[in-house]
Write a protein that holds these residues in place. Structure first.
Motif, PDB file in Angstrom:
ATOM      1  N   GLU A  33      -3.730   3.678  -4.085  1.00  0.00           N
ATOM      2  CA  GLU A  33      -3.883   2.669  -3.035  1.00  0.00           C
ATOM      3  C   GLU A  33      -2.912   2.923  -1.888  1.00  0.00           C
ATOM      4  N   VAL A  34      -1.695   3.343  -2.200  1.00  0.00           N
ATOM      5  CA  VAL A  34      -0.728   3.680  -1.145  1.00  0.00           C
ATOM      6  C   VAL A  34      -1.250   4.845  -0.314  1.00  0.00           C
ATOM      7  N   ARG A  35      -1.721   5.882  -0.985  1.00  0.00           N
ATOM      8  CA  ARG A  35      -2.221   7.059  -0.260  1.00  0.00           C
ATOM      9  C   ARG A  35      -3.465   6.715   0.547  1.00  0.00           C
ATOM     10  N   ARG A  36      -4.324   5.871  -0.001  1.00  0.00           N
ATOM     11  CA  ARG A  36      -5.528   5.464   0.730  1.00  0.00           C
ATOM     12  C   ARG A  36      -5.150   4.769   2.030  1.00  0.00           C
ATOM     13  N   ALA A  44       1.917   1.984   8.442  1.00  0.00           N
ATOM     14  CA  ALA A  44       1.372   0.958   9.343  1.00  0.00           C
ATOM     15  C   ALA A  44       2.394   0.543  10.387  1.00  0.00           C
ATOM     16  N   ALA A  45       3.628   0.312   9.952  1.00  0.00           N
ATOM     17  CA  ALA A  45       4.671  -0.129  10.878  1.00  0.00           C
ATOM     18  C   ALA A  45       4.985   0.950  11.907  1.00  0.00           C
ATOM     19  N   ASN A  65       5.069  -4.599  -3.856  1.00  0.00           N
ATOM     20  CA  ASN A  65       6.314  -3.941  -3.457  1.00  0.00           C
ATOM     21  C   ASN A  65       6.096  -3.155  -2.171  1.00  0.00           C
ATOM     22  N   MET A  66       7.138  -3.028  -1.370  1.00  0.00           N
ATOM     23  CA  MET A  66       7.067  -2.241  -0.150  1.00  0.00           C
ATOM     24  C   MET A  66       6.894  -0.767  -0.499  1.00  0.00           C
ATOM     25  N   THR A  67       6.002  -0.090   0.208  1.00  0.00           N
ATOM     26  CA  THR A  67       5.696   1.312  -0.068  1.00  0.00           C
ATOM     27  C   THR A  67       5.552   2.096   1.228  1.00  0.00           C
ATOM     28  N   LEU A  68       5.216   3.358   1.072  1.00  0.00           N
ATOM     29  CA  LEU A  68       4.950   4.208   2.229  1.00  0.00           C
ATOM     30  C   LEU A  68       3.792   3.679   3.072  1.00  0.00           C
ATOM     31  N   CYS A 109       7.211  12.747   3.319  1.00  0.00           N
ATOM     32  CA  CYS A 109       7.617  11.450   2.768  1.00  0.00           C
ATOM     33  C   CYS A 109       7.510  11.423   1.247  1.00  0.00           C
ATOM     34  N   GLU A 110       6.432  11.997   0.713  1.00  0.00           N
ATOM     35  CA  GLU A 110       6.285  11.999  -0.747  1.00  0.00           C
ATOM     36  C   GLU A 110       7.303  12.928  -1.398  1.00  0.00           C
ATOM     37  N   TYR A 111       7.621  14.037  -0.746  1.00  0.00           N
ATOM     38  CA  TYR A 111       8.673  14.926  -1.247  1.00  0.00           C
ATOM     39  C   TYR A 111      10.005  14.187  -1.310  1.00  0.00           C
ATOM     40  N   LEU A 112      10.339  13.483  -0.234  1.00  0.00           N
ATOM     41  CA  LEU A 112      11.600  12.738  -0.206  1.00  0.00           C
ATOM     42  C   LEU A 112      11.631  11.657  -1.282  1.00  0.00           C
TER      43      LEU A 112
END
Length: 228
Positions: free
Chosen positions: A96-99, A172-173, A164-167, A74-77
């Motif tokens: 915070e996103v990675r956490r 979670a979804a 903002n929406m993030t990974l 996902c981070e590569y993309l």
């Protein structure tokens, strides 16, 4: 000179794997066309082990490379297809996103997704016997704590990791959508989480997930409903 066309992007996946779903959401959000190939990872075929020696899905075949591990994919993309962004610019916000991705992929998965899905779905699919009610009960107890934690986050932010929406939201979804397939999310516990999920569920990126059907395991009535 004849030049062969590049191999299409392909995702080796399992429909009700939260890790595969996180990658599928990212691909769809980035509008990257992908061929989905179901992989019975529990059979540990030689082909799977060649694609990923760890014997796990998802594995993304992209631009001639075999790429395992959902978070790395996902981070590569996100880095190679920067629009729309799913990781913030600031280092503290990316942390915070990675956490939170780790929270859901590690803690939530270990306490909720893995035990419930194993008992309710994978035992049936793999002919491993009857579900253990105590394990399911513990998972359903644990999810309440996680829903309360998500509520606390969303009462301070528009999205899980910030404004903002993030990974983190996709992670979670992805987990909740697997559990919702078998009707194991108590959406009445938190209107805040329910509204957040309804918003993300209505995104075009979510459409292919809502069309999933697991042979032998029927989707819950509200699974594909946007107004649930």
């Amino acid at each position: 000179m004849n030049s062969s066309a590049p191999a299409p992007t392909r995702l080796y996946h399992v429909a009700l794997s939260p890790f595969c779903r996180k990658v599928r959401l990212t691909l769809a959000e980035k509008k990257i066309e992908v061929e989905l190939v179901e992989e019975k990872y529990w059979e540990q075929s030689p082909e799977l082990l060649r694609r990923n020696p760890a014997g796990k899905v998802p594995v993304l075949r992209h631009e001639g490379k075999m790429m395992p591990e959902s978070q790395a994919i996902c981070e590569y993309l996100d880095e190679t297809v920067p629009q729309p962004p799913l990781m913030p610019r600031q280092a503290s916000e990316r942390y915070e996103v990675r956490r939170l991705c780790a929270w859901f992929d590690d803690k939530f998965n270990a306490e909720v997704t893995q035990p419930i899905m194993h008992e309710r779905v994978w035992k049936k699919v793999q002919n491993l016997g009857y579900p253990d009610s105590a394990t399911i009960k513990n998972g359903l107890k644990a999810i309440k704590v996680h829903l309360d934690y998500m509520t606390a986050l969303l009462e301070q932010r528009r999205w899980l990791a910030g404004n903002n929406m993030t990974l983190a939201d996709f992670a979670a979804a992805a987990h909740l959508s697997c559990l919702d397939y078998i009707s194991d999310v108590d959406w009445d516990r938190s209107n805040t989480v329910r509204d957040w999920y309804a918003t993300i569920k209505s995104r075009p990126a979510f459409r292919s997930l809502l069309a999933d059907q697991m042979p032998g395991v029927k989707a819950s009535p509200q699974y594909a409903e946007l107004d649930f």
